[in-house]
Design a protein around this motif. Sequence first.
Motif, PDB file in Angstrom:
ATOM      1  N   VAL A 233       0.707  -1.234   0.101  1.00  0.00           N
ATOM      2  CA  VAL A 233      -0.049   0.012  -0.009  1.00  0.00           C
ATOM      3  C   VAL A 233       0.751   1.162   0.027  1.00  0.00           C
ATOM      4  N   PHE A 234       1.968   1.321   0.847  1.00  0.00           N
ATOM      5  CA  PHE A 234       2.856   2.371   0.977  1.00  0.00           C
ATOM      6  C   PHE A 234       3.334   3.062  -0.616  1.00  0.00           C
ATOM      7  N   VAL A 235       4.100   1.799  -1.197  1.00  0.00           N
ATOM      8  CA  VAL A 235       4.427   2.125  -2.617  1.00  0.00           C
ATOM      9  C   VAL A 235       3.383   2.690  -3.585  1.00  0.00           C
ATOM     10  N   ALA A 236       2.065   1.966  -3.371  1.00  0.00           N
ATOM     11  CA  ALA A 236       1.310   2.372  -4.578  1.00  0.00           C
ATOM     12  C   ALA A 236       0.851   3.585  -4.224  1.00  0.00           C
ATOM     13  N   VAL A 237       0.703   3.975  -2.827  1.00  0.00           N
ATOM     14  CA  VAL A 237       0.465   5.440  -2.546  1.00  0.00           C
ATOM     15  C   VAL A 237       1.378   6.503  -3.229  1.00  0.00           C
ATOM     16  N   THR A 238       2.741   6.255  -2.868  1.00  0.00           N
ATOM     17  CA  THR A 238       3.756   7.083  -3.052  1.00  0.00           C
ATOM     18  C   THR A 238       3.843   7.132  -4.559  1.00  0.00           C
ATOM     19  N   THR A 239       3.316   5.865  -5.440  1.00  0.00           N
ATOM     20  CA  THR A 239       3.539   5.952  -6.905  1.00  0.00           C
ATOM     21  C   THR A 239       2.350   6.596  -7.357  1.00  0.00           C
ATOM     22  N   TRP A 240       1.156   6.517  -6.915  1.00  0.00           N
ATOM     23  CA  TRP A 240      -0.033   6.985  -7.550  1.00  0.00           C
ATOM     24  C   TRP A 240      -0.879   8.056  -7.026  1.00  0.00           C
ATOM     25  N   LEU A 241      -0.466   8.457  -5.932  1.00  0.00           N
ATOM     26  CA  LEU A 241      -1.357   9.613  -5.092  1.00  0.00           C
ATOM     27  C   LEU A 241      -1.718  10.795  -5.956  1.00  0.00           C
ATOM     28  N   GLN A 242      -0.841  11.218  -6.803  1.00  0.00           N
ATOM     29  CA  GLN A 242      -1.041  12.400  -7.593  1.00  0.00           C
ATOM     30  C   GLN A 242      -2.111  12.206  -8.656  1.00  0.00           C
ATOM     31  N   TYR A 317      -1.075   7.838   6.572  1.00  0.00           N
ATOM     32  CA  TYR A 317      -0.385   6.798   5.812  1.00  0.00           C
ATOM     33  C   TYR A 317       1.259   6.887   6.353  1.00  0.00           C
ATOM     34  N   GLY A 318       1.841   8.046   6.533  1.00  0.00           N
ATOM     35  CA  GLY A 318       3.033   7.936   7.100  1.00  0.00           C
ATOM     36  C   GLY A 318       3.337   7.707   8.258  1.00  0.00           C
ATOM     37  N   LEU A 319       2.502   8.186   9.272  1.00  0.00           N
ATOM     38  CA  LEU A 319       2.635   7.534  10.798  1.00  0.00           C
ATOM     39  C   LEU A 319       2.438   5.934  10.787  1.00  0.00           C
ATOM     40  N   ALA A 320       1.478   5.750  10.319  1.00  0.00           N
ATOM     41  CA  ALA A 320       1.196   4.099  10.534  1.00  0.00           C
ATOM     42  C   ALA A 320       2.026   3.132   9.572  1.00  0.00           C
ATOM     43  N   VAL A 362      -3.395  -1.212  -8.500  1.00  0.00           N
ATOM     44  CA  VAL A 362      -3.893   0.232  -8.310  1.00  0.00           C
ATOM     45  C   VAL A 362      -3.734   0.873  -9.737  1.00  0.00           C
ATOM     46  N   GLN A 363      -2.755   0.717 -10.433  1.00  0.00           N
ATOM     47  CA  GLN A 363      -2.504   0.959 -11.871  1.00  0.00           C
ATOM     48  C   GLN A 363      -3.709   0.714 -12.777  1.00  0.00           C
ATOM     49  N   ALA A 364      -4.152  -0.553 -12.622  1.00  0.00           N
ATOM     50  CA  ALA A 364      -5.210  -0.801 -13.459  1.00  0.00           C
ATOM     51  C   ALA A 364      -6.577  -0.139 -13.199  1.00  0.00           C
ATOM     52  N   THR A 365      -6.597   0.575 -12.014  1.00  0.00           N
ATOM     53  CA  THR A 365      -7.774   1.076 -11.669  1.00  0.00           C
ATOM     54  C   THR A 365      -7.583   2.738 -11.558  1.00  0.00           C
ATOM     55  N   LEU A 366      -6.651   3.287 -12.171  1.00  0.00           N
ATOM     56  CA  LEU A 366      -6.403   4.817 -12.157  1.00  0.00           C
ATOM     57  C   LEU A 366      -7.686   5.562 -12.500  1.00  0.00           C
ATOM     58  N   GLY A 367      -8.387   5.078 -13.533  1.00  0.00           N
ATOM     59  CA  GLY A 367      -9.419   5.728 -13.903  1.00  0.00           C
ATOM     60  C   GLY A 367     -10.726   6.068 -13.155  1.00  0.00           C
ATOM     61  N   ALA A 372      -9.683   2.451  -6.517  1.00  0.00           N
ATOM     62  CA  ALA A 372      -8.435   2.282  -6.241  1.00  0.00           C
ATOM     63  C   ALA A 372      -8.099   2.562  -4.882  1.00  0.00           C
ATOM     64  N   PHE A 373      -8.521   3.579  -4.053  1.00  0.00           N
ATOM     65  CA  PHE A 373      -8.255   3.569  -2.851  1.00  0.00           C
ATOM     66  C   PHE A 373      -9.061   2.528  -1.945  1.00  0.00           C
ATOM     67  N   GLY A 374     -10.340   2.045  -2.571  1.00  0.00           N
ATOM     68  CA  GLY A 374     -10.938   0.975  -1.715  1.00  0.00           C
ATOM     69  C   GLY A 374     -10.150  -0.348  -2.038  1.00  0.00           C
ATOM     70  N   LEU A 375      -9.605  -0.572  -3.147  1.00  0.00           N
ATOM     71  CA  LEU A 375      -8.632  -1.564  -3.233  1.00  0.00           C
ATOM     72  C   LEU A 375      -7.435  -1.716  -2.224  1.00  0.00           C
TER      73      LEU A 375
END
Length: 404
Positions: A233-242, A317-320, A362-367, A372-375
């Motif tokens: 989840v951390f890597v997915a957030v840092t990669t796709w948050l924007q 996300y960062g704290l946890a 997450v990349q597959a659900t970017l649209g 994506a956040f539910g995943l």
Amino acid sequence: MSAHGPRARPVQRRWWVVAAYAAVSGTNQMLWLTFAPLTTEAAAHYGVSVDAIGWLSELFPLLYVVLALPAGLALDRWLRPSLALGVGLNAVGAVVRVLSPVYAGVLVGQILIAVAQPLLLAAVTRVVEASVPAAQRPRAIGIASAGLFAGMLVALVLGPVFGSERLDALLLVQAGLTVVAAAAMMLALARPIWPAGTGAAAPGVERGGRLRSVLADPVIRSLVLVAGLGFGVFVAVTTWLQALLAPAGISADLAGIMLLVMVLAGILAGVLLPEPVIRSGRAVPMLLVVVAVTSGAGLVLAVLPGPVSGLLAATAYGLALLGALPVILSLVETHAGAAEATATGLVWLGGNLGGIVVSLLVQATLGRPPVAFGLMTAVMLLGIPVLVALRRRLSTSAPAETVP
């Protein structure tokens, strides 16, 4: 507390060794993410595609998956030379990037740095064990982990500060920081504080006993799964948050601020949380709180994305997630015995694999950002049965002392 047979001896406080290790491992993370804030600019600078620049970062998790277990086994048997090799490769790779004006040379430098990564990261528990007394090791692991996140933070800050016009100067500054950190760690490795090499290991170890003991330990297996879910989840957030928040009007600059806040919160949590959590025996309850906090953050972003909710979720996300890492590594240090580095390498391997898998999902659900956040929330909730089982196993298992 883990021990290493007859060669174990009292450990004095050597916090400067922990600081040197935190610095050198932090520079490794900095070098990994050098081009992440400057992807398109670096592509124009070297005359290559954006995909080619992406590979300068993407090869790190791929090589880690291949090298994690060999690196851990090497560190458990030959700690000093293996760690020195990682320190040297990291520094040489940084210098190679400076000396080469073309993409091919930079790629070679990145490969050297990527090979160094598992040798550096898997050594954290062994370095801490050699440096500070047992009661203070959770805090030391937290400081070492904070060094990793600080390196990421430096990369995310220095990239925009230097910009594409001064990319060569950026590589030079990063090489300077890396060489200084490497010199400090080499000085630490020259001190007579390290356990003797175990090249003449016992017959069971020669046949792969360390790896078998780690894979057979249900506590370590649970920790690997938890690391895979959390860092996925951390890597997915840092990669796709924007990309996920762009439909809500979040700019790239604001998303970058959110990521910086996330890492800063993680550094703070990594330093402050491990010692009281481990001392009180509340590691699993703390990790269950991590699941609850990150699940809540994902649901908030799925339902109500925006600047305020984004900053609050990034902080959570960062704290946890980053605060959980030193707690997991402290449990590894306590339970892995003579196979600490192998177990640590396996935990990092789980984290890297989780990062690859969850990021791709997450990349597959970017649209569809809510999906994506539910995943990501669903991924974190998978940790609940793993943690429940881990709590039961911790209550019935004793820390490993030797390798059969």
